[in-house]
Design a protein around this motif. Structure first.
Motif, mmCIF file in Angstrom:
data_model
loop_
_atom_site.group_PDB
_atom_site.id
_atom_site.type_symbol
_atom_site.label_atom_id
_atom_site.label_comp_id
_atom_site.label_asym_id
_atom_site.label_seq_id
_atom_site.Cartn_x
_atom_site.Cartn_y
_atom_site.Cartn_z
ATOM 1 N N GLN A 1 -9.374 12.423 7.752
ATOM 2 C CA GLN A 1 -8.098 12.927 7.274
ATOM 3 C C GLN A 1 -7.517 11.944 6.268
ATOM 4 N N VAL A 2 -7.337 12.367 5.070
ATOM 5 C CA VAL A 2 -6.591 11.559 4.131
ATOM 6 C C VAL A 2 -5.328 12.333 3.824
ATOM 7 N N ARG A 3 -5.476 13.329 2.988
ATOM 8 C CA ARG A 3 -4.379 14.252 2.754
ATOM 9 C C ARG A 3 -4.913 15.646 3.041
ATOM 10 N N TYR B 1 -7.381 4.205 11.993
ATOM 11 C CA TYR B 1 -6.819 5.284 11.180
ATOM 12 C C TYR B 1 -6.884 4.942 9.700
ATOM 13 N N VAL C 1 -4.491 5.384 7.674
ATOM 14 C CA VAL C 1 -3.220 4.731 7.333
ATOM 15 C C VAL C 1 -3.279 3.232 7.663
ATOM 16 N N ARG D 1 -5.818 1.592 5.084
ATOM 17 C CA ARG D 1 -5.153 1.476 3.790
ATOM 18 C C ARG D 1 -4.155 0.308 3.789
ATOM 19 N N SER D 2 -3.514 0.082 4.905
ATOM 20 C CA SER D 2 -2.573 -1.032 4.987
ATOM 21 C C SER D 2 -3.293 -2.383 4.887
ATOM 22 N N GLU E 1 1.880 -7.182 -4.550
ATOM 23 C CA GLU E 1 3.042 -7.797 -3.904
ATOM 24 C C GLU E 1 2.655 -9.022 -3.078
ATOM 25 N N HIS F 1 4.319 0.906 -4.674
ATOM 26 C CA HIS F 1 5.181 1.156 -3.508
ATOM 27 C C HIS F 1 6.608 1.223 -3.991
ATOM 28 N N TRP G 1 -5.019 11.378 -5.014
ATOM 29 C CA TRP G 1 -3.781 12.002 -4.536
ATOM 30 C C TRP G 1 -2.552 11.137 -4.786
ATOM 31 N N ILE H 1 -0.941 -4.324 12.065
ATOM 32 C CA ILE H 1 -1.313 -2.963 11.660
ATOM 33 C C ILE H 1 -1.805 -2.190 12.883
ATOM 34 N N THR I 1 0.211 1.127 14.286
ATOM 35 C CA THR I 1 -0.402 2.451 14.140
ATOM 36 C C THR I 1 -0.841 3.018 15.486
ATOM 37 N N ASN J 1 6.270 -3.499 3.151
ATOM 38 C CA ASN J 1 6.357 -2.489 2.106
ATOM 39 C C ASN J 1 5.070 -1.694 1.985
ATOM 40 N N ARG J 2 3.942 -2.370 2.145
ATOM 41 C CA ARG J 2 2.649 -1.695 2.094
ATOM 42 C C ARG J 2 2.546 -0.645 3.204
ATOM 43 N N MET J 3 2.952 -1.042 4.407
ATOM 44 C CA MET J 3 2.849 -0.109 5.534
ATOM 45 C C MET J 3 3.861 1.024 5.406
ATOM 46 N N ALA K 1 4.887 2.336 2.629
ATOM 47 C CA ALA K 1 4.349 3.253 1.615
ATOM 48 C C ALA K 1 3.219 4.092 2.206
ATOM 49 N N ALA K 2 2.344 3.464 2.970
ATOM 50 C CA ALA K 2 1.232 4.202 3.586
ATOM 51 C C ALA K 2 1.771 5.238 4.575
ATOM 52 N N TYR K 3 2.778 4.822 5.335
ATOM 53 C CA TYR K 3 3.359 5.721 6.345
ATOM 54 C C TYR K 3 4.012 6.936 5.688
ATOM 55 N N LYS K 4 4.712 6.705 4.586
ATOM 56 C CA LYS K 4 5.372 7.831 3.907
ATOM 57 C C LYS K 4 4.361 8.893 3.491
ATOM 58 N N GLY K 5 3.208 8.471 3.029
ATOM 59 C CA GLY K 5 2.232 9.432 2.543
ATOM 60 C C GLY K 5 1.317 9.977 3.618
ATOM 61 N N LEU K 6 1.197 9.294 4.734
ATOM 62 C CA LEU K 6 0.109 9.603 5.673
ATOM 63 C C LEU K 6 0.554 9.679 7.125
ATOM 64 N N GLN L 1 1.345 11.933 9.050
ATOM 65 C CA GLN L 1 0.808 13.014 9.887
ATOM 66 C C GLN L 1 -0.394 12.550 10.706
ATOM 67 N N GLU L 2 -1.003 11.444 10.295
ATOM 68 C CA GLU L 2 -2.202 10.972 10.997
ATOM 69 C C GLU L 2 -1.855 10.298 12.332
ATOM 70 N N TRP M 1 2.642 9.744 16.699
ATOM 71 C CA TRP M 1 3.332 8.996 17.758
ATOM 72 C C TRP M 1 4.118 7.811 17.186
#
Lengths: 364, 364
Positions: free
Chosen positions: A65-67, A219, A221, A224-225, A260, A303, A332, B236, B240, B267-269, B271-276, B278-279, B282
Motif C-alpha cells: 500500500q502506498v497510495r 509500514y 509510512v 519512508r520516515s 532538513e 514537507h 504521487w 518510528i 507507527t 517534520n518528516r513523520m 509529512a509522511a503521516y499526512k499523506g499515508l 490510512q496505512e 490506530w
C-alpha cells in the motif's frame, strides 16, 4: 551568515507566488514501457533472458500500500505505458506545463546497480538502459539531461562511464543507494572516472533497501520516515573514506533524500571529527566543509515548512547554495515548482533553489 | 513559540556561567568491577558459567581505536576497578564535584537485553544486575536513581519489572537499542508493565549494533556519526505501531542519541503521516504530538552549537520541555554541567534543561 524572512502582505505574497522563475527539475523518473524496450540494445545472449526466460526486475519494497491505485500521480498513466514512459506526455505534463528549462532524468533502472550477483547481466542492462535513454529521450529534447546507470561492479561501471560519459546531455553518474557503502575504496575508480569526465555523482535511493538495518520497518509510512538515513550513511562513508580528499572538485547530488537533517549531520560529523580525527588522517578538512563544497540536495519531497524554519536551516548549513528544486515526476508526491517554496523567502533565494544552484552544479 | 537569545556583555556572560544551577544527570554508567560482582545474585546453575566456563559479555563495537587509552575519561580509573565501578570515586567525581541533585544510572548491562538466543541466562543476568545496582549503589546514596535492566524476551522482561519496579529509586525500564524494533507488538506488554508501574522507558544505544544496516561503517568516527539513526528507528517503530495510542501517558527518555535531528524527524513523520495515515489507522495524532508529549532527549554528547542555533532547534521542536542534561560519566566525552550550555540562553531555559525537565519526567 544571515538570511531574512520577507514580511509580505497577503497581496504581495500572491503576486510573488505568481512570478515565473526559471526552473531546473533535478529528479525526474523516465521509464521503459516494458523491459522489451531494452531489446534493441542487448546482445542475443542477454535478450533471451527477457524474451524466453521471463526475467523481471527485482520486486522493490515489501509494502503493498502506498497510495490508492499506486505510487504514481493519477494523471500520469498513458494508454499501454506506465507513468514516465511516454515522452509526449512527460513533455506536456512536466516540461511545458511547468516551464522547465532543464530536467535531469534519473530513470528507474537503479536496479542494475543494486542487483546482487550476476553483475554481468546487470552491466548489460545498465548499458542498454543508457542507450535507450540517449536514443528515445535525450535525442528528442535538449531540455532533457541524462544520468548514467552503472552496475555495481566498479570495473564494469568505469567502462560504462568511458563509453557514454562524453555524451553532451549526460551530466551525472547515478550511484543508486543500496545496501552497501559507495565510499569504500573499491568504488573509488568509479568516482575517479566520473570526476575525469566532469560528471556529477547522483545518489538516489533504490527502493530495494531496508534503509534502517535489520528488517524492514513494518509500514511504508515508517520506511519512508527512515529513508533519509540511507543518504546519511553514504555521506558518512564518502567523507570518512577520503573520497573528497582524493577528488576535491567532485560534486555529489543527493536526490530525494530530504535536506532538513543536513545541519544536524554536518554538526554531528564535525564534533566526531574534532575528537577522533586521528582515526582517519587522510580526511584533511572539517566534514561540514565537504558538505558545503561538494554536496547538493534536491528538495522533493517538500514537507510543510515555514519560511522562518527554512531560513533557520539554511543559516545552519552556512550557505544558500546547497538546495536544488525537484518534482519527482511522475510520482504521487510530485512537487510543483509554482507552489512549493514559501513565497516569503527572497526572490534571490527562490531563484537559487529553483535554478541557479543546479545550473552551477551541472554547468548548464 | 518564540525564544530569545540574551545579548549579554562578556562580563555578564562570565557571571552567568558561574551561576550554580540544580542539576539532574540523566546518563551515568555505573559498572561492575568484574562479572564476579554478579555471583551473589545468581543461582548455582548460572554462577558456574562465570566461575567455571569463563563466560564473558559479548564484545562490543569492532573498532580498536576510540581514544588513546580507552573510551573512558583518564581520571576515572581506580585501582583494581574499571571506570564507573567504584562508588566512592563516582560519588566524588560526579555527584559532589558537580553538585548533582540526582543521577540516573544506566549501567552497562544492556548486553543482557540485546543478547541473541539463550534468553534464560540473559534474564538471570538482568535480575542479578538489578539486585547488584540496588544493593551496591542505590542503597548507598539517595541521589542515585536506577534503570531496570531487562532481557529481550518480553515475558521475562515483564516478570523483572514486576519484581523490582516498585523500588522507590528505580525510575525507568531500560530498553537497550539493538538490532530489533521495540515498537513491534510482541514488546507491548513490556510498555504496559512499565506504564502500570509509573516507570519511564529509557532507551540507550547498545554498542553491539551496526546502526546503519548492512555492515558496520569502517571507522568509529563513522559509526558515531551514524549513531542517532538507531534512535530514529525506535521512535518510528513506536509511533507507527501505536505504542503511544495504547499508552498515552507513557514517557520515553532517549539517552545519548543527540537531539539536533529531532525537528527534522518530527517534520518528516508529520509529512509522511499526512499523506499515508490510512496505512496505520490506530495512530490517532500527528507524530510530532507524540514527540512533544511522550519523549525527552538527553543532551550529551553536546556538539559545539551556538545559542542562536540551539534556540532555532528548540523553536522547531515547539517546546522547551524536551531536553535533559546528561554527562555520560565516566566516558571520554563527558559533558560538565558547568560548561556545556551556552550562557547566552535564558536562565529559565538553562534551569529547564539542567533540572526541571528531568525532574518532571521522573516525578522527583
Amino acid at each position: 551568515m544571515s538570511v531574512q524572512v520577507n514580511d509580505l502582505s497577503k497581496k504581495e505574497n500572491e503576486n510573488n507566488s505568481k512570478k515565473t522563475f526559471k526552473v531546473i527539475d533535478t529528479d525526474v523518473h523516465h521509464d521503459v514501457r516494458s523491459t522489451h524496450d531494452l531489446l534493441p540494445y542487448l546482445s542475443d545472449h542477454w535478450k533471451r533472458y527477457i524474451t524466453d526466460y521471463g526475467w523481471k526486475p527485482i520486486k522493490t519494497v515489501p509494502f503493498n500500500q502506498v497510495r490508492k491505485g499506486s505510487k504514481y500521480r493519477a494523471d500520469t498513466f498513458a494508454e499501454n505505458s506506465p507513468p514516465g514512459s511516454d515522452f509526449d506526455l512527460l513533455k506536456k505534463q512536466l516540461l511545458d506545463e511547468n516551464e522547465i528549462t532543464y530536467a535531469v532524468l534519473g530513470g528507474w533502472f537503479h536496479e542494475a546497480t543494486v542487483a546482487n550477483g550476476w553483475f554481468e547481466f546487470a552491466a548489460a542492462r545498465a548499458s542498454a538502459y543508457n542507450d535507450y535513454t540517449i536514443d528515445k529521450w535525450l535525442s528528442k529534447d535538449k531540455r532533457l539531461l541524462g544520468s548514467i546507470t552503472i552496475p555495481r561492479d566498479p570495473v564494469e561501471a568505469v567502462k560504462e562511464i568511458e563509453r557514454v560519459g562524453s555524451h553532451p546531455q549526460m551530466v551525472q553518474v547515478m550511484m543508486s543507494v543500496g545496501n552497501f557503502y559507495w565510499g569504500e575504496p573499491q568504488y573509488h575508480p568509479v568516482f575517479e572516472a566520473a570526476h575525469r569526465h566532469g560528471l556529477v555523482i547522483g545518489m538516489h535511493l533504490s527502493a530495494d533497501i531496508s534503509v534502517s538495518g535489520n528488517d524492514y520497518l513494518r509500514y511504508y509510512v515508517a520506511w519512508r520516515s527512515a529513508h533519509p538515513q540511507a543518504y546519511m550513511n553514504q555521506i558518512i562513508s564518502m567523507i570518512t573514506n577520503g573520497v573528497f580528499d582524493k577528488f576535491p572538485d567532485l560534486k555529489v547530488a543527493l536526490i530525494e533524500g530530504g535536506f532538513e537533517w543536513v545541519p544536524f549531520l554536518m554538526n554531528r560529523m564535525d564534533a566526531a571529527y574534532k575528537g577522533l580525527r586521528q582515526e582517519t588522517p587522510w580526511v584533511k578538512r572539517m566534514p561540514s566543509d565537504y558538505f558545503r563544497d561538494n554536496m547538493r540536495f534536491s528538495t522533493q519531497p517538500w514537507h510543510d515548512i515555514s519560511a522562518k524554519h527554512l531560513l533557520n536551516i539554511i543559516d545552519m548549513m552556512g550557505t544558500e547554495d546547497m538546495l536544488m528544486f525537484s518534482t519527482d515526476y511522475p510520482h504521487w508526491d510530485f512537487d510543483s515548482p509554482k507552489r512549493t517554496l514559501p513565497p516569503q523567502i527572497s526572490k534571490d533565494l527562490q531563484h537559487k533553489i529553483l535554478f541557479e544552484n543546479a545550473r552551477d552544479l551541472y554547468k548548464l
